[in-house]
Scaffold this motif. Sequence first.
Motif, PDB file in Angstrom:
ATOM      1  N   UNK A 101      56.795  43.363  30.048  1.00  0.00           N
ATOM      2  CA  UNK A 101      56.004  42.413  30.822  1.00  0.00           C
ATOM      3  C   UNK A 101      55.795  42.987  32.215  1.00  0.00           C
ATOM      4  N   UNK A 102      54.642  42.706  32.791  1.00  0.00           N
ATOM      5  CA  UNK A 102      54.306  43.234  34.112  1.00  0.00           C
ATOM      6  C   UNK A 102      54.012  42.073  35.051  1.00  0.00           C
ATOM      7  N   UNK A 103      54.671  42.080  36.190  1.00  0.00           N
ATOM      8  CA  UNK A 103      54.462  41.051  37.215  1.00  0.00           C
ATOM      9  C   UNK A 103      53.747  41.677  38.399  1.00  0.00           C
ATOM     10  N   UNK A 104      52.577  41.164  38.702  1.00  0.00           N
ATOM     11  CA  UNK A 104      51.788  41.683  39.816  1.00  0.00           C
ATOM     12  C   UNK A 104      51.985  40.815  41.056  1.00  0.00           C
ATOM     13  N   UNK A 105      52.208  41.452  42.198  1.00  0.00           N
ATOM     14  CA  UNK A 105      52.339  40.679  43.436  1.00  0.00           C
ATOM     15  C   UNK A 105      51.032  39.970  43.778  1.00  0.00           C
ATOM     16  N   UNK A 106      51.149  38.798  44.367  1.00  0.00           N
ATOM     17  CA  UNK A 106      49.968  38.128  44.897  1.00  0.00           C
ATOM     18  C   UNK A 106      49.873  38.445  46.385  1.00  0.00           C
TER      19      UNK A 106
END
Length: 152
Positions: free
Chosen positions: A84-89
């Motif tokens: 899973x990949x979490x992208x910064x906002x």
Amino acid sequence: MTDRHGLSKTRLPAPSREAVLLDTGFLVSLFDRRERLHAAATAWLSGQLRPLWSVPSVLVEAAHFLPGWLRPALARTVASGVVSVAAPDAAAYGRIAVLLDKYADLDADWADIELVWLAETTGIQRIATLDVADFGVYRIHGRKRFDIVWPR
């Protein structure tokens, strides 16, 4: 949106604290059979039951170090949900800036700092990384050490 500590309140799926963060060196070792630790990465992953997480900059770094013909396999791995990949906002980049300032003396790698941000945001402390020197210094919320689970 950030909290009173400047930490992102990014709405990420709630990863388990049992999850493991993946850094560039692990991914390159996993996909490239020519890498010295390829067998170790493959063996570790085959016994892994914990959810695996990373950040976009790690994928970009890994793709840079992988030969072009292996890059689709990396993308397919993410597309399949194995990682899973979490992208910064936008708000998360404020925290990333604070962390880059904090670790400026180390000439901190952007991807490393994104992983520190993700650890702070999710509570994940485990990491698979070859960058033992830097992840031995980085702290989650300035206090907690990373638990380096690969290589061992």
